[in-house]
Design an enzyme around this catalytic site. Structure first.
Site, PDB file in Angstrom:
ATOM      1  N   CYS A 152      -1.816  -7.332  24.711  1.00 18.76           N
ATOM      2  CA  CYS A 152      -2.848  -8.267  25.163  1.00 18.76           C
ATOM      3  C   CYS A 152      -4.202  -7.833  24.606  1.00 18.76           C
ATOM      4  CB  CYS A 152      -2.900  -8.299  26.694  1.00 18.76           C
ATOM      5  SG  CYS A 152      -4.137  -9.453  27.316  1.00 18.76           S
ATOM      6  N   CYS A 185      -8.750  -4.946  30.272  1.00 18.15           N
ATOM      7  CA  CYS A 185      -8.713  -4.656  31.714  1.00 18.15           C
ATOM      8  C   CYS A 185      -8.303  -3.188  31.921  1.00 18.15           C
ATOM      9  CB  CYS A 185      -7.734  -5.588  32.406  1.00 18.15           C
ATOM     10  SG  CYS A 185      -7.992  -7.322  31.931  1.00 18.15           S
ATOM     11  N   CYS A 193      -4.813  -2.060  33.164  1.00 15.74           N
ATOM     12  CA  CYS A 193      -3.588  -2.765  32.747  1.00 15.74           C
ATOM     13  C   CYS A 193      -2.804  -2.062  31.641  1.00 15.74           C
ATOM     14  CB  CYS A 193      -3.931  -4.177  32.301  1.00 15.74           C
ATOM     15  SG  CYS A 193      -2.424  -5.145  32.001  1.00 15.74           S
ATOM     16  N   CYS A 253       7.683 -16.232  39.710  1.00 11.56           N
ATOM     17  CA  CYS A 253       6.383 -16.148  39.044  1.00 11.56           C
ATOM     18  C   CYS A 253       6.549 -15.622  37.625  1.00 11.56           C
ATOM     19  CB  CYS A 253       5.462 -15.197  39.792  1.00 11.56           C
ATOM     20  SG  CYS A 253       5.329 -15.557  41.526  1.00 11.56           S
ATOM     21  N   CYS A 285       5.521 -20.398  39.751  1.00 14.21           N
ATOM     22  CA  CYS A 285       4.169 -19.874  39.618  1.00 14.21           C
ATOM     23  C   CYS A 285       4.038 -19.326  38.200  1.00 14.21           C
ATOM     24  CB  CYS A 285       3.944 -18.760  40.637  1.00 14.21           C
ATOM     25  SG  CYS A 285       2.312 -17.971  40.493  1.00 14.21           S
ATOM     26  N   CYS A 332      -3.321 -19.216  43.494  1.00  9.17           N
ATOM     27  CA  CYS A 332      -2.954 -17.863  43.917  1.00  9.17           C
ATOM     28  C   CYS A 332      -4.009 -16.947  43.316  1.00  9.17           C
ATOM     29  CB  CYS A 332      -1.562 -17.514  43.394  1.00  9.17           C
ATOM     30  SG  CYS A 332      -1.113 -15.784  43.663  1.00  9.17           S
ATOM     31  N   ARG A 371      -0.623 -11.667  50.251  1.00 11.22           N
ATOM     32  CA  ARG A 371       0.539 -10.967  49.684  1.00 11.22           C
ATOM     33  C   ARG A 371       0.265  -9.478  49.485  1.00 11.22           C
ATOM     34  NH1 ARG A 371       1.627 -13.733  45.182  1.00 11.22           N
ATOM     35  NH2 ARG A 371       2.671 -15.242  46.500  1.00 11.22           N
TER      36      ARG A 371
HETATM   37  N1  SAM Z   1      -2.946 -11.835  31.512  1.00  6.84           N
HETATM   38  C1  SAM Z   1      -3.103 -12.645  32.653  1.00  6.84           C
HETATM   39  C2  SAM Z   1      -4.338 -12.337  33.457  1.00  6.84           C
HETATM   40  O1  SAM Z   1      -4.778 -11.201  33.430  1.00  6.84           O
HETATM   41  O2  SAM Z   1      -4.814 -13.227  34.137  1.00  6.84           O
HETATM   42  C3  SAM Z   1      -1.893 -12.629  33.575  1.00  6.84           C
HETATM   43  C4  SAM Z   1      -1.130 -11.344  33.808  1.00  6.84           C
HETATM   44  S1  SAM Z   1      -2.043  -9.990  34.588  1.00  6.84           S
HETATM   45  C5  SAM Z   1      -0.939  -8.651  34.366  1.00  6.84           C
HETATM   46  C6  SAM Z   1      -1.971 -10.416  36.328  1.00  6.84           C
HETATM   47  C7  SAM Z   1      -2.656  -9.518  37.312  1.00  6.84           C
HETATM   48  O3  SAM Z   1      -1.893  -8.345  37.511  1.00  6.84           O
HETATM   49  C8  SAM Z   1      -4.026  -8.982  36.987  1.00  6.84           C
HETATM   50  O4  SAM Z   1      -5.025  -9.915  37.217  1.00  6.84           O
HETATM   51  C9  SAM Z   1      -4.148  -7.817  37.954  1.00  6.84           C
HETATM   52  O5  SAM Z   1      -4.726  -8.251  39.166  1.00  6.84           O
HETATM   53  C10 SAM Z   1      -2.696  -7.409  38.175  1.00  6.84           C
HETATM   54  N2  SAM Z   1      -2.435  -6.066  37.624  1.00  6.84           N
HETATM   55  C11 SAM Z   1      -2.269  -5.747  36.328  1.00  6.84           C
HETATM   56  N3  SAM Z   1      -2.075  -4.426  36.153  1.00  6.84           N
HETATM   57  C12 SAM Z   1      -2.117  -3.869  37.395  1.00  6.84           C
HETATM   58  C13 SAM Z   1      -1.996  -2.539  37.879  1.00  6.84           C
HETATM   59  N4  SAM Z   1      -1.814  -1.496  37.061  1.00  6.84           N
HETATM   60  N5  SAM Z   1      -2.078  -2.326  39.220  1.00  6.84           N
HETATM   61  C14 SAM Z   1      -2.286  -3.373  40.056  1.00  6.84           C
HETATM   62  N6  SAM Z   1      -2.405  -4.659  39.646  1.00  6.84           N
HETATM   63  C15 SAM Z   1      -2.346  -4.907  38.334  1.00  6.84           C
HETATM   64 FE1  SF4 Z   2      -4.215  -8.798  29.503  1.00  5.10          FE
HETATM   65 FE2  SF4 Z   2      -3.436  -7.130  31.414  1.00  5.10          FE
HETATM   66 FE3  SF4 Z   2      -5.920  -8.050  31.404  1.00  5.10          FE
HETATM   67 FE4  SF4 Z   2      -3.882  -9.742  31.974  1.00  5.10          FE
HETATM   68  S1  SF4 Z   2      -4.530  -7.983  33.172  1.00  5.10           S
HETATM   69  S2  SF4 Z   2      -5.632 -10.125  30.619  1.00  5.10           S
HETATM   70  S3  SF4 Z   2      -2.272  -8.862  30.650  1.00  5.10           S
HETATM   71  S4  SF4 Z   2      -4.987  -6.739  29.817  1.00  5.10           S
END
Ligand code: SAM
Ligand code: SF4
Ligand code: DTB
Length: 321
Positions: free
Chosen positions: A61, A65, A68, A105, A136, A196, A268
């Protein structure tokens, strides 16, 4: 038809930061008692909704973040995987349904989907719905047109988290702004898809940031139908790998405050449950959590085994719905 979950009017959307901080500052027993009271007024406290997650496109990606494991910027040892084929997704949805999930989801590690990628996701939504599951998706940012296409395909919920307070956001993500998140959420709402939207506890934020995050969620009118509260899963290779663990009682407080502010939403208990004791999860359910992610995997990280969750539900007299 989308799931008819849209919330009734008449709830408060004007909570001030001070009022929310005052809730956080209540003695633990008073806060949890009030949250449990609100919970019982609005839900059967012995029912927990179960959703199952599937990563339909994994890793690489472009976003940064800090939490992530799927960001291309961090070396987390994750194998990237291209967008799955529709029949494979349907096979996973059938398994989830057989295990008792009511919602499926589908998550993709995109900043935002390209229209030809959305064409494939739309096929997935239609096929999973045809299996009798609620659908979802979480695919990153959406334009109004893309949200309308998903709505037309029958998508029930779209997950798009604000993650943290507006002030803390730029310390966690620099490749997009808080406003971008709100714009997509508005596009989803305007398309008639259930929202959500929640966040993460454990990103180095303080209690005031948690209050700020919940204030933004509770200001939405209507409230998000579903509010995932994640505890950070600290993944090696990400900038937050060494983030200090969250005080379990502060996590329960966050659930309780979310329940009080958004009485009719499903709150949740999301990522992070493998690090929680059964007793802590029981406190979260008491404080108003009434949904979980169910199944051995979240998107890329482990989740408690289904059998352990079934045992926990049995010990608590909770029914999965
Ligand atoms: N890429 C899209 C986005 O960020 O909107 C969708 C997938 S992203 C993985 C969905 C959510 O997963 C993120 O917004 C975050 O809140 C949660 N998430 C991702 N990595 C995480 C982690 N290590 N611990 C807890 N929540 C996490
Ligand atoms: Fe990409 Fe992870 Fe951020 Fe979603 S949360 S936008 S998958 S880096
Ligand atoms: C949400 O709030 N939590 C889920 C879901 N929405 C998409 C994702 C949790 C991801 C945890 C890290 C991982 O497994 O990659």
């Amino acid at each position: 038809m989308n799931a008819p979950a849209t919330l009734p009017a008449g709830l408060r959307h004007d909570w001030t930061r001070e009022e929310i901080e005052a809730l956080f500052a209540l003695p633990f027993a008073d806060l949890v008692f009030e949250a449990a009271r609100v919970h019982r007024e609005n839900f059967n406290p012995n029912e927990v909704q179960v959703s199952t997650l599937l990563s339909i496109k994994t890793g690489a990606c472009p976003e940064d973040c800090a939490y992530c494991p799927q960001s291309v910027r961090y070396d987390t040892g994750l194998e990237r995987e291209a967008l799955m084929a529709v029949d494979k997704v349907v096979a996973e949805a059938r398994k989830a349904r057989a295990n008792g999930a009511s919602r499926f989801c589908m998550g993709a590690a995109w900043r935002s989907p390209k229209d030809r990628q959305l064409d494939v996701v739309i096929e997935m939504v239609k096929a999973v719905k045809a299996e009798g599951l609620e659908t979802c998706c979480t695919l990153g940012m959406l334009t109004a047109e893309q949200a309308a296409r998903l709505a037309e395909a029958g998508l029930d919920y779209y997950n798009h988290n604000i993650d943290t307070s507006p002030e803390h956001y730029q310390d966690i993500i620099t490749t997009r702004g808080f406003e971008d998140r709100l714009n997509t959420l508005q596009n989803v709402r305007d398309a008639g898809i259930n929202v959500c939207c929640g966040g993460i506890v454990g990103l180095g934020e303080d209690q005031s940031d948690r209050a700020g995050m919940l204030q933004v969620l509770a200001s939405m009118d209507p409230h998000p139908e579903s509010v995932p509260i994640n505890q950070l899963v600290a993944v090696e290779g990400t900038p937050l790998a060494e983030a200090p663990p969250v005080d379990p009682l502060d996590f329960v407080r966050t659930i309780a405050v979310a329940r009080i502010l958004m009485p009719k939403s499903h709150v949740r208990l999301s990522a992070g449950r493998t690090a929680m004791s059964d007793e802590m999860q029981a406190l979260c359910f008491l404080a108003g959590a009434n949904s979980i992610f169910y199944g051995d995997k979240l998107l890329t990280t482990p989740n408690p085994e289904s059998s352990r969750d079934m045992q926990l539900f049995a010990r608590l007299g909770v029914k999965a719905v």
